[in-house]
Every structure is written in structure tokens, then in C-alpha cells.
Design a protein around this motif. Structure first.
Motif, PDB file in Angstrom:
ATOM      1  N   GLU A 442       0.837  -1.211   0.000  1.00 15.97           N
ATOM      2  CA  GLU A 442       0.000   0.000   0.000  1.00 15.97           C
ATOM      3  C   GLU A 442       0.869   1.256   0.000  1.00 15.97           C
ATOM      4  O   GLU A 442       0.572   2.239  -0.699  1.00 15.97           O
ATOM      5  CB  GLU A 442      -0.907  -0.039   1.233  1.00 15.97           C
ATOM      6  CG  GLU A 442      -1.841   1.148   1.288  1.00 15.97           C
ATOM      7  CD  GLU A 442      -2.714   1.089   2.547  1.00 15.97           C
ATOM      8  OE1 GLU A 442      -3.513   2.062   2.686  1.00 15.97           O
ATOM      9  OE2 GLU A 442      -2.592   0.177   3.334  1.00 15.97           O
ATOM     10  N   ARG A 443       1.988   1.261   0.772  1.00 20.99           N
ATOM     11  CA  ARG A 443       2.909   2.400   0.784  1.00 20.99           C
ATOM     12  C   ARG A 443       3.513   2.650  -0.621  1.00 20.99           C
ATOM     13  O   ARG A 443       3.633   3.791  -1.089  1.00 20.99           O
ATOM     14  CB  ARG A 443       4.023   2.167   1.802  1.00 20.99           C
ATOM     15  CG  ARG A 443       3.554   2.276   3.244  1.00 20.99           C
ATOM     16  CD  ARG A 443       4.700   1.962   4.173  1.00 20.99           C
ATOM     17  NE  ARG A 443       4.257   2.031   5.564  1.00 20.99           N
ATOM     18  CZ  ARG A 443       5.019   1.712   6.621  1.00 20.99           C
ATOM     19  NH1 ARG A 443       6.284   1.319   6.394  1.00 20.99           N
ATOM     20  NH2 ARG A 443       4.539   1.813   7.855  1.00 20.99           N
ATOM     21  N   GLN A 444       3.872   1.477  -1.212  1.00 20.73           N
ATOM     22  CA  GLN A 444       4.423   1.622  -2.562  1.00 20.73           C
ATOM     23  C   GLN A 444       3.379   2.205  -3.517  1.00 20.73           C
ATOM     24  O   GLN A 444       3.684   3.079  -4.370  1.00 20.73           O
ATOM     25  CB  GLN A 444       4.901   0.246  -3.060  1.00 20.73           C
ATOM     26  CG  GLN A 444       5.606   0.314  -4.402  1.00 20.73           C
ATOM     27  CD  GLN A 444       6.896   1.086  -4.334  1.00 20.73           C
ATOM     28  OE1 GLN A 444       7.593   1.052  -3.306  1.00 20.73           O
ATOM     29  NE2 GLN A 444       7.200   1.809  -5.427  1.00 20.73           N
ATOM     30  N   ALA A 445       2.144   1.764  -3.335  1.00 23.40           N
ATOM     31  CA  ALA A 445       1.057   2.296  -4.183  1.00 23.40           C
ATOM     32  C   ALA A 445       0.863   3.790  -3.915  1.00 23.40           C
ATOM     33  O   ALA A 445       0.593   4.591  -4.837  1.00 23.40           O
ATOM     34  CB  ALA A 445      -0.231   1.511  -3.921  1.00 23.40           C
ATOM     35  N   GLU A 450       1.519   9.391  -5.492  1.00 24.99           N
ATOM     36  CA  GLU A 450       2.082  10.724  -5.335  1.00 24.99           C
ATOM     37  C   GLU A 450       2.765  11.199  -6.627  1.00 24.99           C
ATOM     38  O   GLU A 450       2.665  12.360  -7.032  1.00 24.99           O
ATOM     39  CB  GLU A 450       3.087  10.712  -4.176  1.00 24.99           C
ATOM     40  CG  GLU A 450       3.608  12.079  -3.811  1.00 24.99           C
ATOM     41  CD  GLU A 450       2.522  12.952  -3.235  1.00 24.99           C
ATOM     42  OE1 GLU A 450       2.629  14.208  -3.383  1.00 24.99           O
ATOM     43  OE2 GLU A 450       1.527  12.422  -2.686  1.00 24.99           O
ATOM     44  N   THR A 451       3.454  10.256  -7.267  1.00 26.17           N
ATOM     45  CA  THR A 451       4.094  10.607  -8.563  1.00 26.17           C
ATOM     46  C   THR A 451       3.054  11.037  -9.595  1.00 26.17           C
ATOM     47  O   THR A 451       3.213  12.037 -10.325  1.00 26.17           O
ATOM     48  CB  THR A 451       4.890   9.431  -9.092  1.00 26.17           C
ATOM     49  OG1 THR A 451       5.873   9.029  -8.111  1.00 26.17           O
ATOM     50  CG2 THR A 451       5.593   9.784 -10.400  1.00 26.17           C
ATOM     51  N   ARG A 453       0.114  12.141  -8.895  1.00 23.68           N
ATOM     52  CA  ARG A 453      -0.461  13.414  -8.479  1.00 23.68           C
ATOM     53  C   ARG A 453       0.446  14.586  -8.915  1.00 23.68           C
ATOM     54  O   ARG A 453      -0.037  15.648  -9.349  1.00 23.68           O
ATOM     55  CB  ARG A 453      -0.646  13.436  -6.956  1.00 23.68           C
ATOM     56  CG  ARG A 453      -1.848  12.636  -6.483  1.00 23.68           C
ATOM     57  CD  ARG A 453      -1.992  12.730  -4.969  1.00 23.68           C
ATOM     58  NE  ARG A 453      -3.105  11.960  -4.492  1.00 23.68           N
ATOM     59  CZ  ARG A 453      -4.373  12.386  -4.503  1.00 23.68           C
ATOM     60  NH1 ARG A 453      -4.643  13.592  -4.937  1.00 23.68           N
ATOM     61  NH2 ARG A 453      -5.361  11.608  -4.051  1.00 23.68           N
ATOM     62  N   LYS A 454       1.780  14.437  -8.767  1.00 25.49           N
ATOM     63  CA  LYS A 454       2.687  15.496  -9.198  1.00 25.49           C
ATOM     64  C   LYS A 454       2.568  15.765 -10.696  1.00 25.49           C
ATOM     65  O   LYS A 454       2.544  16.908 -11.152  1.00 25.49           O
ATOM     66  CB  LYS A 454       4.119  15.127  -8.838  1.00 25.49           C
ATOM     67  CG  LYS A 454       4.414  15.165  -7.334  1.00 25.49           C
ATOM     68  CD  LYS A 454       5.859  14.801  -7.051  1.00 25.49           C
ATOM     69  CE  LYS A 454       6.167  14.856  -5.549  1.00 25.49           C
ATOM     70  NZ  LYS A 454       7.576  14.501  -5.271  1.00 25.49           N
ATOM     71  N   LEU A 455       2.492  14.631 -11.433  1.00 20.08           N
ATOM     72  CA  LEU A 455       2.338  14.791 -12.892  1.00 20.08           C
ATOM     73  C   LEU A 455       1.038  15.512 -13.223  1.00 20.08           C
ATOM     74  O   LEU A 455       0.985  16.413 -14.074  1.00 20.08           O
ATOM     75  CB  LEU A 455       2.387  13.420 -13.559  1.00 20.08           C
ATOM     76  CG  LEU A 455       2.192  13.422 -15.090  1.00 20.08           C
ATOM     77  CD1 LEU A 455       3.287  14.232 -15.764  1.00 20.08           C
ATOM     78  CD2 LEU A 455       2.202  11.977 -15.611  1.00 20.08           C
ATOM     79  N   GLN A 456      -0.018  15.121 -12.482  1.00 18.21           N
ATOM     80  CA  GLN A 456      -1.320  15.752 -12.700  1.00 18.21           C
ATOM     81  C   GLN A 456      -1.266  17.242 -12.325  1.00 18.21           C
ATOM     82  O   GLN A 456      -1.808  18.108 -13.021  1.00 18.21           O
ATOM     83  CB  GLN A 456      -2.380  15.034 -11.881  1.00 18.21           C
ATOM     84  CG  GLN A 456      -3.786  15.576 -12.113  1.00 18.21           C
ATOM     85  CD  GLN A 456      -4.836  14.820 -11.293  1.00 18.21           C
ATOM     86  OE1 GLN A 456      -4.484  13.957 -10.486  1.00 18.21           O
ATOM     87  NE2 GLN A 456      -6.083  15.156 -11.508  1.00 18.21           N
ATOM     88  N   ALA A 457      -0.535  17.530 -11.189  1.00 17.22           N
ATOM     89  CA  ALA A 457      -0.422  18.931 -10.767  1.00 17.22           C
ATOM     90  C   ALA A 457       0.331  19.764 -11.806  1.00 17.22           C
ATOM     91  O   ALA A 457      -0.040  20.908 -12.114  1.00 17.22           O
ATOM     92  CB  ALA A 457       0.286  18.997  -9.406  1.00 17.22           C
ATOM     93  N   ARG A 458       1.401  19.143 -12.376  1.00 13.34           N
ATOM     94  CA  ARG A 458       2.158  19.882 -13.401  1.00 13.34           C
ATOM     95  C   ARG A 458       1.287  20.156 -14.621  1.00 13.34           C
ATOM     96  O   ARG A 458       1.287  21.260 -15.189  1.00 13.34           O
ATOM     97  CB  ARG A 458       3.392  19.075 -13.803  1.00 13.34           C
ATOM     98  CG  ARG A 458       4.296  19.817 -14.801  1.00 13.34           C
ATOM     99  CD  ARG A 458       5.583  19.050 -14.994  1.00 13.34           C
ATOM    100  NE  ARG A 458       5.342  17.727 -15.518  1.00 13.34           N
ATOM    101  CZ  ARG A 458       5.121  17.466 -16.840  1.00 13.34           C
ATOM    102  NH1 ARG A 458       5.129  18.454 -17.702  1.00 13.34           N
ATOM    103  NH2 ARG A 458       4.913  16.240 -17.249  1.00 13.34           N
ATOM    104  N   LEU A 459       0.529  19.151 -15.044  1.00 17.64           N
ATOM    105  CA  LEU A 459      -0.363  19.356 -16.190  1.00 17.64           C
ATOM    106  C   LEU A 459      -1.424  20.390 -15.882  1.00 17.64           C
ATOM    107  O   LEU A 459      -1.794  21.213 -16.734  1.00 17.64           O
ATOM    108  CB  LEU A 459      -1.018  18.020 -16.578  1.00 17.64           C
ATOM    109  CG  LEU A 459      -0.065  16.968 -17.153  1.00 17.64           C
ATOM    110  CD1 LEU A 459      -0.804  15.653 -17.400  1.00 17.64           C
ATOM    111  CD2 LEU A 459       0.548  17.468 -18.458  1.00 17.64           C
ATOM    112  N   LEU A 460      -1.917  20.355 -14.626  1.00 16.54           N
ATOM    113  CA  LEU A 460      -2.922  21.341 -14.238  1.00 16.54           C
ATOM    114  C   LEU A 460      -2.326  22.750 -14.236  1.00 16.54           C
ATOM    115  O   LEU A 460      -2.998  23.724 -14.605  1.00 16.54           O
ATOM    116  CB  LEU A 460      -3.482  20.987 -12.847  1.00 16.54           C
ATOM    117  CG  LEU A 460      -4.416  19.768 -12.815  1.00 16.54           C
ATOM    118  CD1 LEU A 460      -4.811  19.424 -11.379  1.00 16.54           C
ATOM    119  CD2 LEU A 460      -5.674  20.019 -13.645  1.00 16.54           C
ATOM    120  N   GLU A 461      -1.026  22.868 -13.786  1.00 20.58           N
ATOM    121  CA  GLU A 461      -0.389  24.176 -13.825  1.00 20.58           C
ATOM    122  C   GLU A 461      -0.244  24.690 -15.262  1.00 20.58           C
ATOM    123  O   GLU A 461      -0.474  25.876 -15.552  1.00 20.58           O
ATOM    124  CB  GLU A 461       0.988  24.078 -13.154  1.00 20.58           C
ATOM    125  CG  GLU A 461       0.920  23.896 -11.637  1.00 20.58           C
ATOM    126  CD  GLU A 461       2.298  23.730 -11.033  1.00 20.58           C
ATOM    127  OE1 GLU A 461       3.278  23.713 -11.827  1.00 20.58           O
ATOM    128  OE2 GLU A 461       2.403  23.639  -9.804  1.00 20.58           O
TER     129      GLU A 461
END
Length: 595
Positions: A442-445, A450-451, A453-461
Motif C-alpha cells: 500500500e505504501r508503494q502504491a 504521489e508521482t 499526483r505530481k504529474l497531474q499537478a504539473r499538467l494542471l499548472e
């Protein structure tokens, strides 16, 4: 003799000599043998009354013993040993006859000529007089027309301009602009322009022109002359020349009786009839006077006019009339030729300038075509770049749209997975202690999440940046629209303000008009009241005058300055004026309250 006269005489002598020289040039090489030149020089010295030096010719050409002498080579000798020594008095006829004899033998053709050799000689002399001052000698068509016109008039005929114009056109077609002496003799001798005239009339006409132009006989004829000693009247043959009047026993000029020398101090006057003689006039000279009687009034007037013309020319220092006319015609031709040359030069300059201008215009046109081609090429390149940029922008938008759709699909998928995972976590909470390995998974998931989410945040930016850019463009457009609306509203407000100001001005104008009308009415009422007060005052004065006889006794007035009213100076006392002013003020206040 002055320098100009010597120059003119030298030019006249050179023309017959030129004819004689060219006649001696048998093979037309432009040169004459020395033996022939010796004979010509001897004859010239004889007729010109110059002492002949037979050695001078050999001495002058001693360095040229190989052959004949050219015209240019003969001219220095001719000027130095002959023309420079010509006396003032010599027989011009002998001189012309000698030159004519040399040249006529070679050049004159008697075929189909209607004139005698003597008439041909006179035409040759006239040609020398009218020809141009350049060699070979030629006469222009204008001078030919002048000669033929005078010849026709001398024969009593009428000049037909059309015939000579046709001949001039024919000459133009044949590219002929000049006549030689022999062509002129042939033209006159064949009678082309004097058809219908007999030979005698033609000979008389040629002789009359010869006498005028060559012999300087301006007028001739029989008249009566009064003697100086015996005072009797005798018929004489008179010859008028530019500077003298000669009279002879008869027209054959065999016996000359005297000369009347003319100068600028002479004068001529008409005289009344006397001693049984009519048509009288007198020529007054410095030493004596001459009374002459013409045959009729016309002859008298012609002689007076001709003699007066000669006197006027002598006063002005001019030549004879026909020489002045010839000089004017030459000056006119030279001026016209100079103007023609100047015009041709100007035309050539204009043509060259026009050609240069055409070349400049052609070069400019080529440059404009090149510039247009370059501009068209640049426009095409700009359009291609714009199309490429539009295609690139469209492709980028489509790619971004595709990436966004993929991200949305991934987001939806991840959201679904997350729901499932959370559901599983809620189901497996009670098994947490037993499933540490599952927790590690689950931690690995979570790290993977999180990765993502970061990619999604960058695309959203990036999407936010694009949206901000679009919002900025939209705001700029809205701002431009708002500015336009504000300017429109400002113009509308300005228009409404101007309309409001116009309405206020109209209202003020109406108010001013009403006030002016009220003032006019008030003014009329005041005038009316003033008239009533004047009438009342006048009636009161009349009553007082009737009651007392006089208004008041004449008493000494005050020594100070007197007040003047419409009744005159010192008509009222100070007290009376004060009462009148008070009553007028009360009436004015009442009228103001009434309004």
C-alpha cells in the motif's frame, strides 16, 4: 571712305573675281595656272585703274613653283596688291564686263534663251548683288522671288504668288534650295514666270532693275530745270542716286550738264505754280538751290518722296534703300537660321532629355517590377509562415487536447482505483496487523499515486497557465471593448451636454427677448408719461403767463455757471428744479410699482 564701306566694296568686288577665277579653272581642280593668274591680275589692275606690277605675282609665289595656285593661295596676293589699292573712282561696268567675259564664255548656254547677252550680263550682275556672302556663290529662293517680283512689276505685270509657290514645292521635292548665276539666267531667260510678255518688255524690265540695284539709279526721267544764270527753263534727263542727282541733255547720257550733290543738310520743298510752270519743287543745298518742274502731280510727288528718302538715309548714315533692304533680308535670314539652329539644338536636347527620361522611367519601372515581385514573394513567404504557424498551433492544440483527454481518462481511472482501494482498505482494517506485507504494498502504491499526483499537478499548472493566457487575451479584448464603449459614452455625453447647452442658450435667448420686449414697453410708457408731464408743464406755464402777464421779473441771476434745460439757460431756479426732480421721481416709483 570708312571701314564698313571698304569692307562692303571688297565683298562686292570679290564676287565677280570669284566667277573669273572659277572660269579659268578648266578641270575644276580648284587651282589655276600662274600664267592665267598673271593675265587675270593684269586685267583687274587695268579696269580698276591700279598700277600693275608683273613681278609681284612671281615674288609672292616664288616658293610654289611646282604647279597652279588655289583660290586660297591667290587671295593674299589679291588683297595685298589689288583690292587694298582700289581707288574710290573706277568704272564698275568695265570691271564687271571683264569678269563676265571670262566666265560667260565657259558657263553661259544660249539654248532656248529669250534674252540677249547684255540682258544675261545684267542678270549676272544682279545675281552678284543678291547672292549670299559665301562661296561657291549661290542665291536663295527668297532673293529669287524678290528679283522676279520686281521684274514683273517693272514690266507692268502682276506677280502671281501661286506659280512661284508651286515652283518652290517642286524645288523642295528635288532637294534644291539655291540657284547659281547660270541657273538664274536660264530661269529668267526661258520666261517661265513672265509668260505673255514680249522680249522688249523683258529687256526693259531687266534694265530698270539693273539701273536701280547695280547702278544705284533710284529714279530717272525728263523734267524741266530752271537755270542759275539765264533763268530760263530747259528740259533735262534726271538720274537720282543715293547721294546725288545728275542731269543730262538726253536719256542717252552722252552729255552731262551737272550734279546736285545731296547730303544731310539738304531739303526739298514743293512750290506753288509760277511763271507758267506747274508741279514745281525746289532742292535746297548748302551752296545753291535748284528749281525743278515735273510733268504732272504724280511725278512731282514721286520725285519729292524719292529725294526725301535719300536725304533721310544720308542723315542717318545708311546705305541706299535697296542695299538697306538687302541687308535687312540677310539679317532676317541669319536670325531665322540662328533661331532654327537654336530650335534644332533645343529639340535635340529635349530629345536627349526625353530619351534619358525614358531610360530612367524604364529603369524605375524595372525596379518597381522587381520591388513588386519581391513584395509578392515576401507576402507569399509571410503567408506560408503564417499558415505554418497556424498549422503548428492547430497541431499543438489538438495534441494538448489529446493529452488532456488522456489525463482525464487516467484521472477517472485513478479515481476509480482509489475508490476501490479505499473500499478494500476499509474492508481490511481489521486485518491490518496481520497484513504488514500488504501495508508495504500500500505504501508503494501511495508513492506511485504521489508521482501521478505530481504529474497531474504539473499538467494542471500548464493548463492554468494556458487558461491565464487566454483569460489575459479575453481581458484585453474586453478592455478594448470597454474603452470603445467608454469613448462612445463620452461622445454621447458630450453631445447631450452640447444639446443641453444649446437648449439653455435658446432659453436664455427667449428670456432676453422677453426682457427686451418688457424694456421696450417700459420705455414707451416712460416716453408717454414724459410727454404728458411736458404737456401739463406747458399748460401750467401758459396759465401762469395768462394770470400774471409774465412768468417773473427779470432779475440778476447768480454769478455762478447757469444750468441749461430744454427751456433754455436760467429758465428755472434751483428750487423749481428740485420740485420738478422730486415729482418726476415719485411718478417713476409709481410706474415701477404698477409693473
Amino acid at each position: 571712305m570708312d571701314v564698313s564701306s571698304k569692307t562692303g566694296r571688297r565683298a562686292e568686288l570679290l564676287k565677280p573675281i570669284w566667277h573669273a577665277f572659277t572660269a579659268l579653272d578648266v578641270d575644276r581642280s580648284g587651282k589655276v595656272s600662274k600664267s592665267q593668274l598673271k593675265v587675270l591680275s593684269h586685267n583687274l589692275c587695268t579696269v580698276l585703274r591700279i598700277p600693275h606690277d608683273p613681278v609681284a605675282l612671281e615674288e609672292h609665289f616664288k616658293d610654289d613653283d611646282e604647279g597652279p595656285v588655289s583660290n586660297q593661295g591667290y587671295m593674299p596676293y589679291l588683297n595685298k596688291f589689288i583690292l587694298d589699292k582700289v581707288p574710290d573712282e573706277f568704272d564698275r561696268m568695265d570691271f564687271n564686263r571683264m569678269c563676265w567675259t571670262l566666265c560667260a564664255r565657259k558657263n553661259l548656254s544660249r539654248n532656248n534663251l529669250l534674252i540677249s547677252d547684255d540682258d544675261a550680263f545684267k542678270i549676272w550682275c544682279i545675281f552678284n548683288f543678291l547672292s549670299e556672302d559665301k562661296y561657291p556663290l549661290v542665291i536663295v529662293t527668297e532673293e529669287v522671288e524678290y528679283f522676279l517680283r520686281k521684274l514683273t512689276e517693272a514690266m507692268g505685270g502682276s506677280w502671281i504668288e501661286e506659280n512661284f509657290e508651286d515652283y518652290r514645292v517642286q524645288m523642295s521635292r528635288e532637294q534644291l534650295q539655291y540657284f547659281s548665276a547660270w541657273e538664274l539666267i536660264e530661269l529668267v531667260g526661258r520666261g517661265q514666270f513672265i509668260k505673255g510678255m514680249d522680249h522688249q518688255m523683258l529687256s526693259m524690265g531687266i534694265n530698270e532693275i539693273f539701273q536701280e540695284l547695280i547702278m544705284d539709279v533710284l529714279k530717272q526721267g525728263y523734267m524741266m530745270k530752271k537755270g542759275h544764270k539765264r533763268k530760263n527753263w530747259t528740259e533735262r534727263w534726271f538720274l537720282l542716286r543715293p547721294n546725288s542727282i545728275s542731269y543730262y541733255v538726253s536719256e542717252d547720257l552722252a552729255e552731262k550738264k551737272g550734279d546736285i550733290v545731296l547730303d544731310g543738310n539738304c531739303c526739298i520743298e514743293a512750290l506753288p505754280d509760277k511763271e507758267g510752270k506747274k508741279c514745281l519743287f525746289i532742292v535746297k543745298c548748302s551752296d545753291k538751290s535748284f528749281e525743278i518742274s515735273a510733268s504732272d502731280k504724280k511725278k512731282k510727288q514721286e520725285w519729292i518722296q524719292a529725294i526725301q528718302t535719300c536725304i533721310n538715309l544720308l542723315r542717318m548714315g545708311l546705305l541706299s534703300p535697296h542695299r538697306e533692304a538687302r541687308q535687312r533680308r540677310k539679317d532676317l535670314r541669319q536670325r531665322l537660321q540662328a533661331e532654327q539652329e537654336e530650335l534644332e539644338k533645343r529639340m535635340k536636347e529635349l530629345q536627349a532629355a526625353n530619351e534619358n527620361k525614358q531610360q530612367e522611367l524604364e529603369a524605375m519601372r524595372k525596379k518597381l517590377e522587381e520591388a513588386a515581385a519581391n513584395a509578392e514573394e515576401e507576402e507569399q513567404r509571410r503567408l506560408n509562415i503564417q499558415k505554418q504557424m497556424q498549422e503548428s498551433y492547430r497541431t499543438e492544440l489538438e495534441r494538448e487536447k489529446t493529452v488532456r483527454q488522456q489525463m482525464e481518462e487516467q484521472m477517472a481511472q485513478k479515481s476509480s482505483e482509489l475508490e476501490q482501494y479505499l473500499q478494500r482498505v476499509r474492508e481490511l482494517e481489521d486485518m491490518y496487523n496481520r497484513l504488514e506485507e500488504a501495508l508495504e504494498d500500500e505504501r508503494q502504491a501511495r508513492q506511485d499515486e504521489e508521482t501521478v499526483r505530481k504529474l497531474q499537478a504539473r499538467l494542471l499548472e500548464e493548463e492554468a497557465a494556458k487558461r491565464a493566457e487566454l483569460e489575459q487575451i479575453h481581458l484585453q479584448q474586453q478592455r478594448a471593448i470597454s474603452q470603445t464603449e467608454a469613448e462612445k459614452q463620452e461622445l454621447e455625453n458630450e453631445r447631450l451636454a452640447k444639446e443641453e447647452a444649446l437648449r439653455a442658450a435658446l432659453s436664455q435667448l427667449e428670456q432676453l427677448q422677453s426682457e427686451r420686449q418688457g424694456a421696450l414697453e417700459q420705455y414707451e410708457e416712460v416716453v408717454k408719461k414724459l410727454e404728458e408731464a411736458t404737456n401739463k408743464t406747458k399748460s401750467w406755464k401758459d396759465k401762469v403767463a395768462q394770470h400774471e402777464g409774465l412768468i417773473r421779473l427779470i432779475q440778476p441771476g447768480p454769478k455762478g455757471p447757469q444750468k441749461i434745460t430744454n427751456w433754455g439757460p436760467a429758465a428755472f431756479t434751483e428750487a423749481e428744479l428740485a420740485l420738478r426732480e422730486k415729482s418726476w421721481q415719485e411718478m417713476k416709483n409709481k410706474s415701477t410699482q404698477a409693473q
